[in-house]
Write an enzyme that holds these catalytic residues in place. Structure first.
Site, short mmCIF file in Angstrom:
data_model
loop_
_atom_site.label_atom_id
_atom_site.label_comp_id
_atom_site.label_asym_id
_atom_site.label_seq_id
_atom_site.Cartn_x
_atom_site.Cartn_y
_atom_site.Cartn_z
N PRO A 37 0.75 -1.09 0.05
CA PRO A 37 -0.02 -0.14 0.03
C PRO A 37 0.96 1.37 0.11
O PRO A 37 1.85 1.43 0.75
CB PRO A 37 -0.56 -0.20 1.37
CG PRO A 37 -0.05 -0.95 2.14
CD PRO A 37 0.57 -1.79 1.23
N VAL A 39 0.24 5.62 0.14
CA VAL A 39 -0.60 6.79 0.47
C VAL A 39 -1.10 7.33 -0.82
O VAL A 39 0.15 7.76 -1.64
CB VAL A 39 -0.28 7.54 1.38
CG1 VAL A 39 -1.15 8.61 1.48
CG2 VAL A 39 0.13 7.05 2.79
N CYS A 120 2.70 2.36 9.57
CA CYS A 120 2.76 3.63 9.08
C CYS A 120 3.51 4.38 10.16
O CYS A 120 2.94 4.63 11.47
CB CYS A 120 1.26 4.39 8.84
SG CYS A 120 1.59 5.91 8.56
N HIS A 189 7.79 -5.50 7.80
CA HIS A 189 8.80 -4.42 7.05
C HIS A 189 9.74 -4.64 8.20
O HIS A 189 9.88 -4.31 9.20
CB HIS A 189 8.06 -3.00 7.04
CG HIS A 189 8.88 -2.01 6.33
ND1 HIS A 189 8.35 -1.28 5.43
CD2 HIS A 189 10.30 -1.62 6.57
CE1 HIS A 189 9.50 -0.37 4.94
NE2 HIS A 189 10.43 -0.73 5.61
N ASP A 225 13.01 -2.77 0.57
CA ASP A 225 14.15 -2.36 -0.53
C ASP A 225 14.05 -3.65 -1.75
O ASP A 225 15.06 -4.10 -1.83
CB ASP A 225 15.47 -2.82 0.23
CG ASP A 225 15.93 -1.62 1.16
OD1 ASP A 225 14.92 -0.62 1.36
OD2 ASP A 225 16.86 -1.71 1.94
N VAL A 247 7.04 -1.88 -2.76
CA VAL A 247 6.35 -0.71 -2.94
C VAL A 247 6.75 0.39 -3.61
O VAL A 247 6.62 0.83 -4.80
CB VAL A 247 6.13 -0.34 -1.50
CG1 VAL A 247 5.24 0.86 -1.10
CG2 VAL A 247 5.37 -1.54 -0.33
#
Lengths: 346, 165
Positions: A37, A39, A120, A189, A225, A247
C-alpha cells in the site's frame, strides 16, 4: 431498519490471498509477489498495471476505518474498484475493535482480504493510535484480529503489516500474539518506527522473526528494499519468507516482478490506458506516476523537467505525442515496446 | 484499555516509542476513544451509535450500491451530459463531479476522438464558466479551453489530410 448486508466475497484458489502466498513457491517456483500500500498511489489504474506484470496480490492505500464507516464522501474518495481488481487487499488504519468490525462488514464483499496497517510511521497517525502505534499496543492489535476472526473465521482473510522493534524479541512476542488471535498472515517491514527509508532494510531481523514463529504455520511476507527483479529471490531466500512485498520499487517500475530491471515503455502505455479508462486519477497523481516511471527509464533530464511544468492531463497527452511514439490501446504494438521510443532522437 | 505510559509523556528518559500511542477505549461498543497529543492535550474521538451506523450501512449498500465500480469502457455506455441532467448525484458545484465530467473529454482526447471531445468540452465550458466566481476554477477551465483549441486544430488537420488523400 432491515438492511440486507452482502456476504464477504467468496474465496477460491484464484483469489484467496492466503492460498496464493502459501502455494506460489510450489506452483511458480518463487515467492508470492505483492504490491504494497502507498498513500495516494495505490489507486485502481496503478493496481491494474501491476497486475499486467506478474504481481499476485495488490493493496489499496490505507483507508481510515473511522472515516469510512461514518462518511459517504470519504467512501467515495477512498475506494474505487472494478470486476478485475482482484486479488485485492484493502488496507485499514484503525484504533479500535468497533470501527474495525464495521469496516470489515462494509468492505469484505468487495475485496479478497483486509490488512491492518501497523507500520505507518507518520506521527499524526501514531498519535491516534493508528499505524505503527499498534506494534506498541499488542493487546489492542490482538483483540482486533481476534474479533474479526471470531466473527468471520476463514470467510475473511486478515493480515497485519508490522514494523520491527529495536528489541526483536518484542516483535516475536507481537507476532505470537496475533498468531494466537488467528491472523492469516503477517507482513514484516524490516525497519523500526524510526529507521529512515534511506537506511537498508534489516533482512536478518525478518529472518530471525520467521525462524522464531515457524511452528505457528502462519506465512510471512517480507517487505523492504525490493527494487529490482533479483531482489525477489534474494529477499525470499535470505529471509525464508513466503511472499515479497515491493512498494517504492513498483512505483518506479511496475514491471519489476516480470523480470524487467527497468520500467518498459509498454508499461507506461498500459498505465495511461488504465488511467483514462477509470478516470479516477487526479492530474497531479498521474503526473507523479509518470515521473517515477520515466525517471526509472532514465529519460533525458530536460524532458523530465519539462514534463513537470505541464498543467493538465491533455497537455501531458500532447507532450507524449510530441516527444515519443505513444501508442493507444487499439494501436498495433501497444504495450510491447521496451525502450523509450523518442520521436526526435538527438 | 488502560495506559500508564501517557502519564509519563514529557518526562525525562521516557521512551518516545511508547508515548501517545495507545488510545483509551471509552466506549467499546461505539468506538469512542481518547487519544492524547504529544503536548499532553486530550482529544476524544466520538463514537458511532448503532443507529448512526445502520444509517450509513443502509446508505452504503442501498443507495451507494457499494464502492464506486468503474469497468473498462464504462464511459462508452454513458452520455456525460445526460448524466448531468438525469442524475441528482451529479452536482457540478462539487469539484469531483466536474472532474469526472472533464475526464470524459480527456479520454476522448487520448483516444484521438477530437470531434466528440470538442463538442463536450464546449458544452462543459459553457456550464462551468458561470460557477467560476472567485477564479478558483481557472485550472479546470483552462484545460477545457486548451482542449477546444487543440481539438479544432486537430480536426482541421484531419480534414486537410482527408482532402489531400
Amino acid at each position: 431498519m432491515k438492511i440486507s448486508v452482502p456476504k464477504p466475497k467468496t474465496l477460491t484458489n484464484e483469489n484467496d490471498p492466503l492460498y496464493i502466498i502459501k502455494t506460489r513457491k510450489k506452483t511458480h517456483n518463487r515467492a508470492a509477489t505483492i504490491a504494497g500500500p502507498m498513500v495516494r498511489y495505490s489507486k485502481l489504474p496503478f493496481r491494474q498495471v501491476c497486475r499486467d506484470y506478474d504481481v499476485d496480490i495488490v493493496y489499496t492505500p490505507m483507508i481510515l476505518a473511522r472515516e469510512f464507516v461514518r462518511n459517504g464522501h470519504a467512501r467515495l474518495a477512498d475506494f474505487t474498484t472494478c470486476s478485475t481488481d482482484s486479488p485485492l487487499i484493502v488496507q485499514v488504519g484503525v484504533n479500535n475493535v468497533a470501527d474495525l468490525l464495521k469496516f470489515v462488514e462494509m468492505v469484505s464483499p468487495y475485496c479478497d482480504g483486509i490488512g491492518i496497517n501497523c507500520g505507518c510511521p507518520i506521527k499524526e497517525q501514531i498519535r491516534e493510535g493508528i499505524g505503527c502505534a499498534l506494534i506498541y499496543n499488542p493487546e489492542l492489535l490482538a483483540s482486533m484480529v481476534s474479533a474479526v476472526k471470531q466473527k468471520y473465521g476463514d470467510k475473511v482473510r486478515l493480515e497485519t503489516k508490522i514494523r520491527i522493534h529495536d528489541d526483536l524479541e518484542q516483535t516475536v512476542e507481537l507476532c505470537n500474539k496475533v498468531c494466537d488471535a488467528g491472523v492469516d498472515w503477517i507482513t514484516i517491514h524490516g525497519r523500526t518506527r524510526t529507521t529512515r527509508s534511506s537506511q537498508p532494510v534489516n533482512l536478518d531481523a525478518i529472518k530471525y522473526i520467521i525462524s522464531q514463529i515457524k511452528g505457528r504455520n502462519v506465512p510471512v511476507v517480507a517487505n523492504g528494499d525490493c527494487f529490482v527483479e533479483t531482489d525477489l529471490a534474494k529477499i525470499s531466500e535470505c529471509t525464508g519468507a513466503d511472499g515479497v512485498m515491493a512498494v517504492r520499487g513498483l512505483l518506479a517500475n511496475p514491471a519489476l516482478f516480470a523480470k524487467y530491471d527497468v520500467c518498459p515503455w509498454g508499461c507506461l502505455e498500459k498505465f495511461w490506458y488504465w488511467a483514462m479508462e477509470f478516470s479516477t486519477l487526479p492530474f497531479q497523481l498521474l503526473q507523479h506516476h509518470l515521473f517515477c516511471m520515466l525517471e526509472n527509464m532514465q529519460l533525458q533530464k530536460p524532458l523530465l523537467k519539462e514534463m513537470m511544468t505541464l498543467k493538465n492531463t491533455v497537455q501531458l497527452i500532447d507532450w507524449f505525442d510530441k516527444n515519443f511514439i505513444f501508442k493507444r490501446h487499439n494501436d498495433e504494438g501497444f504495450g510491447v515496446t521496451v525502450d523509450i521510443p523518442y520521436r526526435n532522437q538527438a | 484499555m488502560e495506559i500508564q505510559d501517557q502519564e509519563n509523556i514529557g518526562k525525562k528518559g521516557f521512551n518516545k516509542d511508547n508515548a501517545i500511542t495507545k488510545p483509551i477505549a471509552l466506549d467499546q461498543a461505539t468506538g469512542e476513544v481518547q487519544v492524547r497529543k504529544s503536548t499532553g492535550k486530550v482529544k476524544i474521538r466520538k463514537g458511532q451509535s448503532e443507529e448512526e451506523y445502520e444509517k450509513q450501512l443502509d446508505h452504503f449498500f442501498n443507495i451507494e450500491k457499494g464502492p464506486t465500480v468503474t469497468e473498462v469502457n464504462w464511459m462508452d455506455n454513458q452520455d456525460a451530459l445526460n448524466l448531468l441532467n438525469t442524475n441528482d448525484e451529479y452536482d457540478i458545484t462539487i469539484k469531483q463531479t466536474r472532474q469526472k465530467l472533464t475526464s470524459f473529454c480527456e479520454r476522448y482526447y487520448y483516444q484521438r476522438r477530437y470531434e466528440e471531445c470538442l463538442t463536450l468540452s464546449q458544452k462543459l465550458l459553457e456550464i462551468f464558466e458561470p460557477l467560476n466566481t472567485k477564479n478558483k476554477m481557472n485550472r479546470e477551465l483552462d484545460e477545457l479551453r486548451y482542449m477546444i483549441d487543440h481539438c479544432q486544430k486537430n480536426s482541421n488537420h484531419e480534414n486537410v489530410v482527408i482532402l489531400e488523400s
